[in-house]
Design an enzyme around this catalytic site. Structure first.
Site, PDB file in Angstrom:
ATOM      1  CB  CYS A  68      81.034  24.111  60.796  1.00 51.27           C
ATOM      2  SG  CYS A  68      82.563  23.615  60.008  1.00 51.27           S
TER       3      CYS A  68
ATOM      4  CE  LYS B 224      59.745  32.459  41.687  1.00 54.23           C
ATOM      5  NZ  LYS B 224      60.057  32.100  43.090  1.00 54.23           N
TER       6      LYS B 224
ATOM      7  CB  CYS C  95      59.423  30.116  52.845  1.00 49.79           C
ATOM      8  SG  CYS C  95      58.807  31.576  52.041  1.00 49.79           S
TER       9      CYS C  95
ATOM     10  CB  CYS D 227      85.340  22.658  55.892  1.00 50.99           C
ATOM     11  SG  CYS D 227      84.781  23.100  57.543  1.00 50.99           S
TER      12      CYS D 227
ATOM     13  NE  ARG E 210      58.328  35.507  49.600  1.00 48.25           N
ATOM     14  CZ  ARG E 210      57.130  35.076  49.215  1.00 48.25           C
ATOM     15  NH1 ARG E 210      56.072  35.871  49.297  1.00 48.25           N
ATOM     16  NH2 ARG E 210      56.979  33.859  48.747  1.00 48.25           N
TER      17      ARG E 210
ATOM     18  CB  CYS F  31      81.720  25.165  55.636  1.00 39.65           C
ATOM     19  SG  CYS F  31      81.281  23.481  56.123  1.00 39.65           S
TER      20      CYS F  31
ATOM     21  CG  ASP G 208      62.509  28.248  49.811  1.00 42.27           C
ATOM     22  OD1 ASP G 208      63.013  27.362  49.107  1.00 42.27           O
ATOM     23  OD2 ASP G 208      61.330  28.626  49.684  1.00 42.27           O
TER      24      ASP G 208
HETATM   25 ZN   LIG Z   1      82.517  22.719  57.890  1.00 43.09          ZN
END
Ligand SMILES: [Zn+2]
Length: 257
Positions: A176, A86, A192, A251, A73, A173, A130
């Site tokens: 949230c 990488k 993963c 936020c 992948r 955000c 990830d």
């Molecule tokens: Zn937020």
């Protein structure tokens, strides 16, 4: 007078025919800088597409080295790259394919201590890690810096996409949606590796991230306040709208109307 060279007009001729794309879009891309965090299954297609689209500067951040199990992948790498960093391999490949994009390679992990300095001076951040914990750190740093953020994740046959734009009041955000105190990062992290991922599913999410990134960098709106959920077996894409939390630690208050 046009600032776009004849060579660029030929190279991007098909792109320029599309609605809402103009020479100005190309100039904006050329003058822009984007940061990709995590050069894996998501970050490889994102970096390839943004460089191919004519992005001026691309910062790649990833502390990991290429492993053979990455190859199905992580399409910037081949078997001969195993053991190399990488970001170093990605810089070489992208430099050959798209030499007009300046690449900055940082073989570092983003942490709460360095996030703000690693992400400063960029127009857009694309989170391709990830790890839940890393995404929270990146989300917070982008909020402080006022930089839009495109977050992607993939697991097995499914994936998610979220655009966060601190410049848009009340758009919410990452915190949230996934409050840090309600999550169990130790369990969900390393998902993963523990549960597996399908290469094409993660690639689709990477392309969705590149699509949103391209729009934002060209000055087009990208929908915020919603989470896209992809299921690659049925090729279903669902949208879940969410309201910003007033008590969000990052936020908080931005969502109040
Ligand atoms: Zn937020």
């Amino acid at each position: 007078m046009s600032l776009t060279s004849d060579e660029d007009l030929v190279r991007f001729s098909r792109f320029l025919l599309a609605p809402e794309v103009s020479e100005n879009s190309l100039q904006r891309l050329k003058a822009s800088s984007a940061t990709v965090i995590g050069v894996g299954g998501l970050g490889c297609p994102v970096a390839l597409y943004l460089a191919a689209a004519g992005l001026g500067r691309l910062r790649l951040i990833d502390p990991d080295k290429v492993e053979i199990s990455n190859l199905p992948r992580q399409i910037l790498f081949g078997p001969g790259d195993a053991g190399r960093t990488k970001v170093q391999v990605a810089t070489e490949r992208l430099g050959t394919l798209h030499p007009s994009t300046q690449i900055e390679a940082l073989a570092e992990a983003v942490t709460a201590n360095n996030a703000q300095s690693l992400l400063s001076g960029t127009n857009l951040v694309i989170d391709c890690t990830d790890r839940f914990a890393a995404r929270h750190v990146v989300n917070e740093a982008c909020h402080r810096l006022g930089v839009p953020l495109v977050i992607g994740s993939a697991l097995q046959w499914s994936g998610q996409l979220l655009v966060v734009d601190p410049r848009k009041k009340g758009s919410g955000c990452y915190a949230c949606l996934f409050p840090t105190e309600d999550e169990q990062p130790a369990v969900i992290d390393a998902a993963c590796g523990a549960y597996g991922v399908v290469s094409t599913a993660v690639g689709l999410v990477g392309l969705m991230q590149a699509n949103e990134a391209l729009k934002l960098l060209m000055g087009m709106p990208a929908p915020t306040g919603q989470l896209w959920q992809l299921e690659a077996r049925s090729l279903g894409l669902e949208t879940m709208r969410f309201r910003p939390r007033r008590d969000c630690l990052v936020c908080g208050g931005l969502g109040e109307e």
